[in-house]
Design a protein around this motif. Structure first.
Motif, mmCIF file in Angstrom:
data_model
loop_
_atom_site.group_PDB
_atom_site.id
_atom_site.type_symbol
_atom_site.label_atom_id
_atom_site.label_comp_id
_atom_site.label_asym_id
_atom_site.label_seq_id
_atom_site.Cartn_x
_atom_site.Cartn_y
_atom_site.Cartn_z
ATOM 1 N N HIS A 14 0.862 -1.177 0.000
ATOM 2 C CA HIS A 14 0.000 0.000 0.000
ATOM 3 C C HIS A 14 0.902 1.233 0.000
ATOM 4 C CE1 HIS A 14 -3.571 -2.451 0.763
ATOM 5 N NE2 HIS A 14 -2.889 -3.063 1.724
ATOM 6 N N SER A 15 0.738 2.079 -1.007
ATOM 7 C CA SER A 15 1.631 3.224 -1.185
ATOM 8 C C SER A 15 0.857 4.524 -1.073
ATOM 9 C CB SER A 15 2.334 3.152 -2.541
ATOM 10 O OG SER A 15 2.971 1.904 -2.719
ATOM 11 N N ARG A 16 1.535 5.539 -0.569
ATOM 12 C CA ARG A 16 0.950 6.871 -0.508
ATOM 13 C C ARG A 16 2.059 7.914 -0.522
ATOM 14 N NH1 ARG A 16 -0.030 7.993 5.463
ATOM 15 N NH2 ARG A 16 0.805 6.193 6.581
ATOM 16 N N ILE A 17 1.683 9.114 -0.926
ATOM 17 C CA ILE A 17 2.616 10.231 -1.031
ATOM 18 C C ILE A 17 2.115 11.348 -0.140
ATOM 19 C CG2 ILE A 17 3.644 11.943 -2.575
ATOM 20 C CD1 ILE A 17 3.315 9.996 -4.859
ATOM 21 N N LEU A 18 3.004 11.901 0.662
ATOM 22 C CA LEU A 18 2.685 13.053 1.504
ATOM 23 C C LEU A 18 3.528 14.235 1.053
ATOM 24 C CD1 LEU A 18 1.454 14.524 3.951
ATOM 25 C CD2 LEU A 18 3.287 13.537 5.346
ATOM 26 N N VAL A 19 2.867 15.332 0.709
ATOM 27 C CA VAL A 19 3.540 16.558 0.279
ATOM 28 C C VAL A 19 3.442 17.577 1.397
ATOM 29 C CG1 VAL A 19 3.642 18.395 -1.443
ATOM 30 C CG2 VAL A 19 2.966 16.075 -2.127
ATOM 31 N N VAL A 20 4.578 18.059 1.866
ATOM 32 C CA VAL A 20 4.636 19.088 2.899
ATOM 33 C C VAL A 20 5.294 20.313 2.280
ATOM 34 C CG1 VAL A 20 5.445 19.695 5.204
ATOM 35 C CG2 VAL A 20 4.866 17.309 4.678
ATOM 36 N N THR A 21 4.532 21.376 2.104
ATOM 37 C CA THR A 21 5.043 22.543 1.386
ATOM 38 C C THR A 21 4.453 23.822 1.948
ATOM 39 O OG1 THR A 21 5.169 23.614 -0.787
ATOM 40 C CG2 THR A 21 3.224 22.286 -0.333
ATOM 41 N N GLY A 22 5.231 24.885 1.820
ATOM 42 C CA GLY A 22 4.760 26.214 2.163
ATOM 43 C C GLY A 22 4.846 27.160 0.984
ATOM 44 N N SER A 23 5.014 26.611 -0.220
ATOM 45 C CA SER A 23 5.121 27.423 -1.432
ATOM 46 C C SER A 23 3.758 27.884 -1.900
ATOM 47 C CB SER A 23 5.820 26.632 -2.544
ATOM 48 O OG SER A 23 7.142 26.317 -2.187
ATOM 49 N N ASN A 24 3.765 28.843 -2.801
ATOM 50 C CA ASN A 24 2.534 29.321 -3.398
ATOM 51 C C ASN A 24 2.116 28.425 -4.548
ATOM 52 O OD1 ASN A 24 2.466 31.555 -1.661
ATOM 53 N ND2 ASN A 24 3.753 32.768 -3.045
ATOM 54 N N GLU A 25 0.886 28.611 -5.001
ATOM 55 C CA GLU A 25 0.378 27.853 -6.142
ATOM 56 C C GLU A 25 1.146 28.217 -7.405
ATOM 57 O OE1 GLU A 25 -1.806 25.016 -6.385
ATOM 58 O OE2 GLU A 25 -3.555 26.261 -6.042
ATOM 59 N N CYS A 26 1.425 27.219 -8.231
ATOM 60 C CA CYS A 26 2.153 27.438 -9.480
ATOM 61 C C CYS A 26 1.361 26.800 -10.612
ATOM 62 C CB CYS A 26 3.560 26.852 -9.399
ATOM 63 S SG CYS A 26 4.525 27.112 -10.884
ATOM 64 N N ALA A 27 0.583 27.609 -11.324
ATOM 65 C CA ALA A 27 -0.256 27.080 -12.400
ATOM 66 C C ALA A 27 0.553 26.665 -13.619
ATOM 67 C CB ALA A 27 -1.301 28.124 -12.807
ATOM 68 N N SER A 28 1.813 27.090 -13.732
ATOM 69 C CA SER A 28 2.623 26.694 -14.881
ATOM 70 C C SER A 28 2.919 25.199 -14.888
ATOM 71 C CB SER A 28 3.934 27.484 -14.891
ATOM 72 O OG SER A 28 4.690 27.207 -13.732
ATOM 73 N N GLN A 29 2.771 24.527 -13.747
ATOM 74 C CA GLN A 29 2.983 23.086 -13.667
ATOM 75 C C GLN A 29 1.671 22.320 -13.725
ATOM 76 O OE1 GLN A 29 5.652 22.005 -10.385
ATOM 77 N NE2 GLN A 29 6.357 24.131 -10.263
ATOM 78 N N TYR A 30 0.634 22.966 -14.251
ATOM 79 C CA TYR A 30 -0.712 22.377 -14.219
ATOM 80 C C TYR A 30 -0.764 21.019 -14.905
ATOM 81 C CZ TYR A 30 -5.685 21.766 -15.253
ATOM 82 O OH TYR A 30 -6.941 21.263 -15.364
ATOM 83 N N MET A 31 -0.213 20.896 -16.112
ATOM 84 C CA MET A 31 -0.286 19.646 -16.855
ATOM 85 C C MET A 31 0.458 18.531 -16.122
ATOM 86 S SD MET A 31 -2.265 19.943 -19.369
ATOM 87 C CE MET A 31 -1.869 18.352 -20.083
ATOM 88 N N THR A 32 1.607 18.849 -15.572
ATOM 89 C CA THR A 32 2.360 17.837 -14.830
ATOM 90 C C THR A 32 1.600 17.396 -13.591
ATOM 91 O OG1 THR A 32 4.375 18.932 -15.588
ATOM 92 C CG2 THR A 32 4.614 17.283 -13.867
ATOM 93 N N TYR A 33 0.978 18.360 -12.911
ATOM 94 C CA TYR A 33 0.156 18.010 -11.752
ATOM 95 C C TYR A 33 -0.945 17.027 -12.143
ATOM 96 C CZ TYR A 33 1.954 21.402 -8.335
ATOM 97 O OH TYR A 33 2.730 22.077 -7.428
#
Length: 292
Positions: free
Chosen positions: A145-164
């Protein structure tokens, strides 16, 4: 050994933590000491995950403004860590490896004058690749069973939308849960990823209790969270980002050939260079979440 113990021995959980270590984060710029506190909380949280089951696995990735690197496990040769003051060897290995690798990354990072965006989407894609590799190398009959946890304080970056979006739908297809712990502002794209993959999204208002929130909300497996009293889910902002300016929009124009979305009308699609019939649309997903 009874059947229950045998079933438990054939299961293990892999947790991949993506830690945003970009010094351009607003909360880090205001107080650089917070990065050390975040790192200590992540190490304690990762060790708590390993403590739940002897077969559990952990991966910690550092997301910087120029690259993504593994903090644990260390690529290549592992450090020779001995037991210290009765501490479990694996816990010592995680702590020493993560701190040494992060110190090396920060020291050798290229200097920038202006704030740079974090490569969160690429870091999550690397975590997916690592999970896939561990899955292929698992023994026959062993369930992971796998999961990913993202811990970030950055702002939103819509330029990475497709990759997201590629990362989110790939994780959904593979049955990988994506959790997000936002340390500053609300991040609608990551919030979409949590909703798509069945993960938990949490925006912290008090950074002093980071470890407590991590243990309470993100340590239990997704199957166990249904039995716990967790923070209520907020409305998900399902607006799409236009391909021309990478900004979230409510109403736009979609190409009938490649389905690219634009905020302004253009007779020629700048993505596929075709002359399709471009129709005006309203974001149905946004309307679904906000029926009013």
């Amino acid at each position: 050994m009874d059947k229950t113990d045998e079933d438990e021995s054939n299961k293990f959980s892999l947790l991949a933590i993506v830690l945003d270590t970009n010094p351009s984060q607003r909360i880090v710029r205001q107080n650089p000491q917070l990065l050390t506190q975040f790192l200590d909380a992540i190490i304690a949280f990762g060790n708590a995950h390993l403590m739940q089951c002897s077969q559990n696995k952990l991966a910690v990735l550092s997301c910087h403004h120029h690259a993504t690197d593994f903090l644990y496990p260390m690529p290549g040769k592992q450090l020779d860590i001995r037991q210290v003051d009765g501490q479990y060897e694996v816990f010592s290995l995680v702590e020493k490896t993560v701190k040494q690798r992060l110190s090396h990354i920060i020291t050798n990072a290229p200097k920038v004058n202006a704030p740079c965006e974090s490569l969160l989407a690429g870091s999550m894609a690397m975590a997916l690749c690592y999970i896939s590799r561990i899955q292929r190398s698992a023994a026959a009959g062993v369930k992971m069973h796998s999961r990913i946890l993202v811990v970030t304080g950055s702002n939103e970056c819509a330029s990475q939308y497709m990759t997201y979006m590629n990362v989110f739908f790939t994780a959904q297809k593979l049955g990988i849960t994506v959790d997000v712990c936002a340390l500053d502002k609300t991040m609608s794209l990551l919030q979409q990823g949590c909703d798509i993959t069945g993960g938990q999204y949490l925006r912290l208002t008090q950074l002093d209790g980071l470890l407590q929130y991590l243990l309470w909300v993100f340590l239990p497996d997704p199957q166990m969270r249904q039995k716990l009293v967790l923070p209520p889910a907020t409305k998900v902002d399902y607006r799409a980002a236009c391909f021309c300016h990478r900004e979230l929009i409510d109403i736009g124009y979609v190409c009938s050939v490649c389905l690219s979305i634009f905020c302004k009308f253009s007779p020629i699609c700048t993505t596929c260079q075709a002359k399709p019939r471009i129709s005006k649309i309203q974001n149905r997903l946004s309307a679904k979440c906000n029926p009013a």
